[in-house]
Write an enzyme that holds these catalytic residues in place. Structure first.
Site, mmCIF file in Angstrom:
data_model
loop_
_atom_site.group_PDB
_atom_site.id
_atom_site.type_symbol
_atom_site.label_atom_id
_atom_site.label_comp_id
_atom_site.label_asym_id
_atom_site.label_seq_id
_atom_site.Cartn_x
_atom_site.Cartn_y
_atom_site.Cartn_z
ATOM 1 C CB SER A 182 -66.324 -10.696 -47.385
ATOM 2 O OG SER A 182 -64.917 -10.704 -47.235
ATOM 3 C CG ASN A 208 -56.739 -15.980 -55.282
ATOM 4 O OD1 ASN A 208 -55.924 -16.491 -56.043
ATOM 5 N ND2 ASN A 208 -56.383 -15.425 -54.136
ATOM 6 C CD GLU A 261 -64.810 -29.820 -60.724
ATOM 7 O OE1 GLU A 261 -65.442 -28.755 -60.895
ATOM 8 O OE2 GLU A 261 -64.087 -30.347 -61.600
ATOM 9 C CD GLU A 320 -62.258 -12.805 -42.062
ATOM 10 O OE1 GLU A 320 -62.395 -11.712 -42.621
ATOM 11 O OE2 GLU A 320 -61.268 -13.546 -42.246
ATOM 12 C CB THR A 323 -2.636 1.968 -27.588
ATOM 13 O OG1 THR A 323 -1.891 3.179 -27.508
ATOM 14 C CG2 THR A 323 -1.895 0.846 -26.883
ATOM 15 C CG ASN A 324 -5.329 -1.155 -26.284
ATOM 16 O OD1 ASN A 324 -4.412 -1.932 -26.539
ATOM 17 N ND2 ASN A 324 -5.432 -0.522 -25.121
ATOM 18 N NE ARG A 378 -11.415 0.874 -26.374
ATOM 19 C CZ ARG A 378 -12.049 1.822 -25.689
ATOM 20 N NH1 ARG A 378 -12.350 1.619 -24.422
ATOM 21 N NH2 ARG A 378 -12.405 2.941 -26.263
ATOM 22 C CG ASN A 399 -13.206 12.121 -35.570
ATOM 23 O OD1 ASN A 399 -13.610 12.716 -34.579
ATOM 24 N ND2 ASN A 399 -11.931 11.990 -35.868
ATOM 25 C CG ASP A 400 -11.321 9.491 -32.194
ATOM 26 O OD1 ASP A 400 -11.481 10.592 -32.770
ATOM 27 O OD2 ASP A 400 -10.204 9.065 -31.858
#
Length: 766
Positions: free
Chosen positions: A66, A297, A315, A351, A461-462, A464, A560-561
């Protein structure tokens, strides 16, 4: 003036003209005549050399025919441009499914090849065997037909066999209706065909964007619309629709007073789909309306569905008409004028929307499809009552007509697209990595969500964690002291990340991944910290990626920073759009990152851009790395603090006008303040630090030759002018004009960690 074209013949020809025609006019005449002859010759040769495009259209079942039939009609109607070959395989050739190949012949198409490729059994193994059987038979047929282009449709296992065979035999493939999402194994097959195909004719803007996101070449993608719309938009309003309805459902049935049912197996959950099928039949029996029901199908599970239908006596039931196949034009009329359509067929979500027909979609087979407001989903169709109530809500309703999948001009676009295909261009596919366009969505939550990243920064130190949006804005930040042991540190990282995730939901942020910035030497490919700085204890040979990814169920990037600071500048700061630049962090230590040809330089053992450990003196102070004379030993916050403490212990730091409490710890800031107030000892130390940093930067300029140097960190604003002055005075002439600027970013380490995540979502490398 004398003309000597082929000797005397040209002179004789010239004598035929009147004597008063000047030689100049004669020359123009012969030039024009010769030009006209050459143009006629070129046109003749062009027409002779023009090659028709040999197009093979392969159809496997009633559904794909189709969609392909309008394309086949278009190709057939242009015999000067195209040569059509039709290949039929799959369920077209099976009696139980209506022998639908006869409809193709009735439509006036000559079938060049019929391949019996279905292994009966209607289970998973039969599907696999069918693909194998098709792959065995297809090579001979494709060698005989030798098409320039093979047109395949959709997401069937038969089509996967076609695409696989053609790709391996170096035949160009045009895939129709790729890029869509439905929600079952069909997605995997459809996308696999897209990766094999050389060209794409898709139906919706979203499908086009998905193909681009799958790295398909945008220049080979045609947004055509669905070819079936070309037929249905001109067919559904025919005046004879009542004749069609009565021929299939009886003389007493009126428009909008019957149901069309079409339910297929879901091959990834066959037993559940059979259960839903039985519940749908029970609901239809209770609803007591005339119903046209089509057989499923040929996918795995269809045989069991038919058994369920026969067990319930469908049927023989007076309210039902069970059929194997309906010609597309008549089927469209029936769907258009139905009171409702039910099942999981793509026709319901595609459709039917063009007519405004109400649809009840059952289960997960079409979960990902774009739908109009005419569709109500019963995804968890676990009870007969739930389906019955959906029928009550939908039956008899009419919705506005939608054209999500096409406007009726798909074939015209596809034919034009086929004409542009250059058979001389390389056959080998190339994949592109473009940024994905923003897609429109009907989900209000998705529209309002902000794509974001979790950024983690492990400092000496921190610790975050922050939520960072695509524009580089930090929406929420959490800070805790960095624990001393590995176990405590990992536990705190995960705790803070989970807190941020919960907050992200409240802020309506969609977290795409986690980026981690940490001190030390990092292998970003593996997400492993190889060697740590002395500031972070128990932090060597640590796999950061795995535990965070396993806990958060998100992709994780680690670097790496200093590298993260460079990435932050590249995406959000002074480095945006700059191809080559260096970022130097002037904080507790000295670090940085190098961007070369728009890519971050890691080095062979991931220690590139250890800028703090460039040696500027053979006899300098001892550095934290164990060497002497490094930039970090002179110009880092630790080095300045060390010198400030020495002066303070010798009572040489404090000067008049300097406010310093006895209990206050001595820092680098006190050294800078003392120097600004005229302390010669402090000033000498800072001059040496500026010189060391400036000389180190000159070394970088002479090695990698960036076009920009960006200073970041707490000491950046102090170092900028002295370093720029040193560069101008000591660098090679070609490097003296390179600018040294200070970063404007609020938090480069966090922003750089986030950029690793955000860049990946737009397919940008870093």
């Amino acid at each position: 003036m004398c003309f000597t074209v082929k000797g005397q013949s040209m002179i004789n020809t010239a004598c035929l003209h009147k004597n008063n025609v000047s030689g100049h006019v004669k020359e123009l005449y012969y030039q024009r005549t010769r030009s006209e002859r050459m143009e006629k010759k070129d046109v003749t040769e062009h027409n002779y050399l023009k090659k028709k495009l040999r197009v093979c259209v392969a159809t496997c079942n009633r559904a794909d025919y189709s969609k392909l039939a309008p394309i086949m009609c278009g190709i057939k109607s242009h015999p000067d441009d195209f040569e059509l070959e039709v290949m039929v395989l799959g369920s077209h050739l099976i009696d139980d499914y209506g022998n639908t190949f006869r409809l193709i012949e009735q439509d006036g198409f000559e079938i060049g090849s019929k391949l019996h490729t279905i292994v009966r059994g209607e289970d998973e193994a039969a599907m696999v065997e069918s693909v194998g059987l098709a792959l065995v038979k297809l090579p001979d047929v494709l060698q005989r037909l030798h098409p320039d282009i093979l047109v395949v449709h959709g997401d069937r296992f038969d089509a996967l066999a076609l695409a696989t065979a053609a790709a391996l035999m170096n035949i160009r493939i045009l895939h129709v209706e790729g890029g869509e999402v439905s929600g079952t194994i069909d997605d995997s097959i459809r996308h696999a065909i897209s990766k094999l195909a050389h060209y794409h004719a898709c139906c919706t803007p979203r499908a086009e964007q998905y193909l681009i996101a799958m790295c398909e070449d945008h220049s080979r993608i045609l947004l055509a619309g669905c070819p079936s719309y070309d037929k249905l938009l001109s067919t559904y309003h025919k005046d004879n629709y009542m004749d069609v309805i009565k021929s299939w459902l009886g003389d007493t049935v009126q428009k909008h007073d019957y149901i069309v049912a079409l339910q297929h197996p879901v091959t990834t959950d066959i037993q559940h789909s059979i259960k839903i099928y039985g519940l749908m039949l029970d609901a239809l029996l209770s609803f007591n309306k005339k119903t046209l029901i089509l057989f499923p199908n040929i996918d795995a599970g269809s045989k069991e569905m038919v058994r369920v239908m026969r067990k319930k006596g469908i049927e023989q039931h007076p309210n039902f008409r069970a059929v194997k196949h309906i010609p597309f034009e008549q089927f469209i009329q029936l769907v258009c004028h139905a009171g409702c359509m039910i099942g999981n067929s793509s026709c319901g979500v595609r459709e039917a929307g063009a007519f405004g027909t109400a649809v009840v979609n059952l289960g997960t087979r079409q979960t990902g499809r774009e739908t109009g407001e005419n569709v109500i989903h019963v995804r968890d169709a676990d009870t007969h009552n739930k389906i019955y109530h959906a029928l009550e809500l939908q039956f008899g309703k009419r919705y506005p007509c939608g054209k999500i999948y096409g406007d009726g001009n798909a074939v015209t676009r596809i034919l034009k697209f086929l004409r542009t295909i250059d058979l001389d261009e390389p056959l080998q596919k190339t994949f592109c990595f473009p940024p994905v366009k923003d897609s429109f969505s009907q989900d209000i939550d998705h529209i309002l969500e902000t794509q974001s990243a979790l950024a983690v920064d492990l400092g000496g130190t921190n610790l975050r964690v922050a939520i960072v949006c695509m524009k580089g804005k930090i929406l929420k930040k959490y800070t805790q002291p960095n624990p001393k042991t590995f176990e405590d540190r990992m536990q705190l990282i995960l705790k803070m990340c989970f807190e941020a995730m919960w907050e992200a939901v409240r802020l309506n942020c969609r977290i795409l991944g986690v980026g981690v910035s940490t001190g030390g030497r990092v292998n970003p490919q593996e997400g492993v910290v190889l060697h740590s700085t002395k500031l972070i204890q128990e932090w060597s040979t640590i796999d950061l990626r795995t535990p965070i990814s396993d806990a958060m169920h998100l992709p994780v990037w680690v670097d790496n920073d200093g590298n993260c600071a460079a990435l932050a500048e590249k995406k959000f700061g002074h480095g945006k759009g700059v191809e080559n630049f260096v970022t130097i962090i002037t904080g507790t230590g000295i670090g940085g990152g190098i961007i070369h040809h728009s890519e971050l330089v890691h080095g062979s053992t991931f220690c590139a851009a250890e800028l703090g450990h460039i040696m500027v003196s053979l006899e300098g102070p001892e550095c934290s790395c164990g060497s002497r004379g490094c930039i970090e030993a002179y110009a880092s916050g630790m080095a300045l603090q060390r010198e400030a403490k020495r002066l303070h212990d010798e009572d040489l730091l404090k000067v008049e006008g300097m406010d310093m409490k006895l209990s206050e710890p001595v820092t680098a800031a006190h050294l800078i303040t003392a120097a600004s107030l005229g302390n010669p000892k402090a000033d000498a130390i800072l001059n040496k630090a500026c010189t060391a940093l400036g000389v180190g930067i000159i070394n970088i300029l002479h090695i990698v030759n960036p076009s920009l140097v960006i200073l970041s960190g707490v000491l950046a604003s102090y170092y900028q002018n002295p370093v720029q002055h040193i560069v101008h005075g000591r660098a090679l002439l070609s490097a003296q004009s390179i600018k040294v600027v200070t970063s404007d970013l609020e938090d480069p380490a966090l922003l750089g960690a986030a950029s690793m995540v955000l860049d990946y979502t737009t397919r940008r490398t870093y």
